[in-house]
Enzyme design. Structure first.
Site, PDB file in Angstrom:
ATOM      1  N   HIS A  95       9.124  36.844  15.025  1.00  0.00           N
ATOM      2  CA  HIS A  95       7.776  37.989  15.550  1.00  0.00           C
ATOM      3  C   HIS A  95       6.988  37.065  16.006  1.00  0.00           C
ATOM      4  CE1 HIS A  95       5.194  38.722  13.125  1.00  0.00           C
ATOM      5  NE2 HIS A  95       6.026  39.313  12.243  1.00  0.00           N
TER       6      HIS A  95
ATOM      7  N   ASP B 282       3.811  37.739  17.248  1.00  0.00           N
ATOM      8  CA  ASP B 282       2.415  38.499  17.217  1.00  0.00           C
ATOM      9  C   ASP B 282       2.071  38.457  15.946  1.00  0.00           C
ATOM     10  OD1 ASP B 282       4.531  40.525  16.633  1.00  0.00           O
ATOM     11  OD2 ASP B 282       3.304  42.207  16.637  1.00  0.00           O
TER      12      ASP B 282
ATOM     13  N   ASP C 185       3.691  34.849   8.309  1.00  0.00           N
ATOM     14  CA  ASP C 185       4.651  35.438   8.893  1.00  0.00           C
ATOM     15  C   ASP C 185       3.148  35.730  10.418  1.00  0.00           C
ATOM     16  OD1 ASP C 185       3.146  39.369   8.702  1.00  0.00           O
ATOM     17  OD2 ASP C 185       4.885  38.807   9.703  1.00  0.00           O
TER      18      ASP C 185
ATOM     19  N   GLU D  49       6.002  43.246  17.346  1.00  0.00           N
ATOM     20  CA  GLU D  49       6.613  43.539  15.321  1.00  0.00           C
ATOM     21  C   GLU D  49       5.807  44.050  15.243  1.00  0.00           C
ATOM     22  OE1 GLU D  49       6.287  41.964  12.890  1.00  0.00           O
ATOM     23  OE2 GLU D  49       7.899  43.474  11.501  1.00  0.00           O
ATOM     24  N   GLU D  50       4.759  43.433  14.846  1.00  0.00           N
ATOM     25  CA  GLU D  50       3.390  44.551  13.717  1.00  0.00           C
ATOM     26  C   GLU D  50       2.824  45.108  14.063  1.00  0.00           C
ATOM     27  OE1 GLU D  50       3.045  40.702  10.905  1.00  0.00           O
ATOM     28  OE2 GLU D  50       3.153  43.435  10.903  1.00  0.00           O
TER      29      GLU D  50
ATOM     30  N   ASP E  24      16.491  37.781   9.796  1.00  0.00           N
ATOM     31  CA  ASP E  24      15.025  38.176  10.181  1.00  0.00           C
ATOM     32  C   ASP E  24      14.141  37.715   9.308  1.00  0.00           C
ATOM     33  OD1 ASP E  24      13.524  41.253  11.534  1.00  0.00           O
ATOM     34  OD2 ASP E  24      12.166  38.746  11.461  1.00  0.00           O
TER      35      ASP E  24
ATOM     36  N   HIS F 178      -0.499  39.748   5.172  1.00  0.00           N
ATOM     37  CA  HIS F 178      -1.782  40.698   5.870  1.00  0.00           C
ATOM     38  C   HIS F 178      -3.444  40.376   5.534  1.00  0.00           C
ATOM     39  CE1 HIS F 178       1.290  43.377   8.086  1.00  0.00           C
ATOM     40  NE2 HIS F 178       1.819  42.192   8.207  1.00  0.00           N
TER      41      HIS F 178
HETATM   42  N1  PHE Z   1       6.480  44.741   9.577  1.00  0.00           N
HETATM   43  C1  PHE Z   1       5.177  45.326   9.805  1.00  0.00           C
HETATM   44  C2  PHE Z   1       5.048  46.100  10.885  1.00  0.00           C
HETATM   45  C3  PHE Z   1       5.775  47.092  10.869  1.00  0.00           C
HETATM   46  C4  PHE Z   1       5.168  48.019  10.104  1.00  0.00           C
HETATM   47  C5  PHE Z   1       6.467  49.370  10.219  1.00  0.00           C
HETATM   48  C6  PHE Z   1       7.827  49.293  10.815  1.00  0.00           C
HETATM   49  C7  PHE Z   1       8.290  48.084  11.134  1.00  0.00           C
HETATM   50  C8  PHE Z   1       6.435  46.926  11.790  1.00  0.00           C
HETATM   51  C9  PHE Z   1       5.338  46.584   8.484  1.00  0.00           C
HETATM   52  O1  PHE Z   1       6.094  45.440   7.628  1.00  0.00           O
HETATM   53  O2  PHE Z   1       3.684  46.738   7.773  1.00  0.00           O
HETATM   54  C1  6NA Z   2       7.330  41.768   3.978  1.00  0.00           C
HETATM   55  C2  6NA Z   2       8.127  41.029   3.949  1.00  0.00           C
HETATM   56  C3  6NA Z   2       8.273  41.878   6.186  1.00  0.00           C
HETATM   57  C4  6NA Z   2       6.771  42.204   6.524  1.00  0.00           C
HETATM   58  C5  6NA Z   2       7.130  42.346   8.224  1.00  0.00           C
HETATM   59  C6  6NA Z   2       5.743  42.482   8.537  1.00  0.00           C
HETATM   60  O1  6NA Z   2       4.725  42.456   8.408  1.00  0.00           O
HETATM   61  O2  6NA Z   2       5.278  41.457   9.796  1.00  0.00           O
HETATM   62 ZN    ZN Z   3       3.050  41.493   9.183  1.00  0.00          ZN
HETATM   63 ZN    ZN Z   4       6.262  39.908  10.291  1.00  0.00          ZN
END
Ligand code: PHE
Ligand code: 6NA
Ligand code: ZN
Ligand code: ZN
Length: 473
Positions: A139, A141, A171, A205-206, A232, A433
């Protein structure tokens, strides 16, 4: 005394010698290739009857791939919500990849489509239509990143001490760029794949992938496409995670947790703050959610359902007893549990009839993807890991503690694998994050080399029989 001419010629000789040495050094530097260990274990994997293309990149190619990633990091492709995304940066990213990956966009057997304006779908047509296609997923974003606390600005893409800093360096822009980069380098070396595959880059995705991955999955399903497997983000080479286990191990996530965003609400009569009741809605709710937090320590995210209190809203004015309080908790549900079970547990832990519950969104844990000896996608990853990371002694199936876009593709594939070929330690996990997200230049080059090898390995028809088994015949 030496002839003046002689002195001059000696000087010239010396100068030539120095120049020669410098030129020789420059030549070595320019031609020096980053030679990744030539994986001698690739027996049986890769195109039948074709020579393998070694993952050796020139100095110029290594510089170009580093700069391409840095530029991508400098584009703030932040997604705040499904409706609030940085469209300018996302459009800029689309121009960027067209600029830095010319072969990818001008090869006859590669089709590029933009989905929902900002996601990218590449169809790479292989020479052997009998081989079931796969997908490489990433992804583009990223989550927001305020400047505070960062050693360098989070969208500077600055290079420091061998690292590229920035939001998205692990990420997940590193993967988006590495996948395209590996394919560009293969095309420059006249590579033609045997097994068709897709590259899918989601732009949201986020914020759960509704307009990116989900739409691409529906589009491929409408075309009758089925995928052998998908790779992925969401699994890594784990360094220093288990006390006493010095060696790094590879964690391939063959499932991911379910999720639920649950809003808890307490309503109470408003009134004058000079005559406060025994408990206000804030106090009742705070006590309720703190009971939940004590029950599930976040340290065991890999082996249990986790709960994080991420939002708490209440109060309308400093001298008014608040009429309502709302707390939103984010749960990641272990495959041993279901959404209804976890909701019941939360109610029992809170045990307060004054609290009301609103499920904002929820989905069950994902099914386990095949990871036995015949599971092509899993064995492909395992073989490529062993060959590119010889220091990795163990490859294990696990559960992704977070959620990924892969979950949108269960309609067209049973083999959802989450693995990015980068080594993470507890510190780098915290930067997910968080602050000072970064990737070493070496790690990025190795990620490109891994994909360069994996794409070639995927040209194998089926999992090669172990060498020893051949002798048993
Ligand atoms: N990948 C991110 C955003 C996300 C949340 C929930 C579902 C899909 C993606 C996370 O795990 O927080
Ligand atoms: C922790 C691994 C996956 C996280 C997916 C994301 O935050 O984009
Ligand atoms: Zn993320
Ligand atoms: Zn991610």
């Amino acid at each position: 005394m030496a002839e003046p001419g002689a002195a001059a010629s000696a000087g010239r000789l010396l100068a030539m010698g120095v120049t020669g040495t410098v030129l020789a050094l420059v030549a070595v530097l320019l031609l020096r290739t980053a030679t990744f260990p030539e994986p001698d274990e690739l027996r049986g994997w890769g195109r039948t009857g074709a020579s393998r293309i070694p993952a050796q990149f020139s100095e110029a190619e290594r510089t170009a791939m580093k700069e391409a990633l840095k530029e991508a990091i400098q584009m703030p492709t932040v997604s705040f919500s499904s409706e609030n995304i940085n469209t300018t940066a996302l459009a800029e990213f689309g121009e960027h990849i067209r600029k830095v990956f010319p072969f990818l966009f001008s090869t006859s057997f590669i089709q590029h489509e933009v989905v929902e304006q900002y996601s990218h779908l590449f169809t790479i047509h292989g020479s052997d239509p009998k081989l079931e296609p796969y997908m490489l997923l990433a992804h583009i974003d990223v989550v927001p990143a305020p400047n505070d606390g960062w050693e360098v600005p989070p969208f500077s893409g600055l290079e420091r001490d061998g690292f590229i800093y920035g939001r998205g360096t692990i990420d997940n822009k590193n993967s988006a760029m590495a996948i395209l980069q590996a394919m560009e380098l293969l095309l420059r070396r006249n590579y033609v794949p045997q097994r068709s595959f897709y590259i899918s880059l989601g732009h949201d995705e986020e914020v759960s992938g509704t307009y990116g991955a989900q739409k691409i999955a529906a589009l491929l399903e409408s075309r009758g496409i089925e995928l052998s497997f998908i790779i992925d983000e969401g699994g890594y080479i784990m360094d220093d995670f288990i006390p006493g286990f010095e060696k790094p191990f590879a964690w391939i996530s063959v499932s991911e947790k379910g999720g639920m965003n649950l809003m808890l609400q307490v309503d109470s009569d408003p009134g004058h703050s000079s005559m406060p009741p025994k408990e206000t809605s804030i106090g009742i709710l705070a006590a309720a959610v703190s009971r939940i937090l004590e029950k599930s320590p976040a340290t065991n995210a890999m082996v249990r359902t986790t709960v994080a209190l991420t939002m708490f809203n209440s109060g309308i004015k400093v001298n008014v007893i608040p009429p309502t309080a709302q707390a939103t908790i984010n749960l990641r549900i272990h495959p041993a549990q279901t959404v209804p079970e976890v909701l019941e547990i939360v109610r029992n832990v809170v045990a307060d009839d004054r609290v009301r519950y609103h499920v904002l969104n929820a989905f069950d844990p994902l099914p386990l993807s095949p990871h036995d000896n015949e599971a092509f996608g899993y064995q492909l990853l395992k073989r490529t890991i062993r060959d590119v990371f010889p220091e990795v002694t163990a490859v294990v199936p696990g559960i992704c503690v977070g959620n990924t876009d892969a979950r949108h593709y269960t309609n067209i594939s049973k083999g959802l694998y989450r693995f990015n070929p980068i080594a993470l330690n507890p510190q780098s996990f915290k930067s997910f994050h968080g602050l000072n997200e970064k990737i070493s230049i070496q790690a990025y080059e190795t990620q490109v080399a891994f994909l360069f090898e994996l794409i070639q390995n995927a040209d194998t028809e089926k999992v090669p029989r172990p060498h020893s088994a051949e002798h048993e015949l």
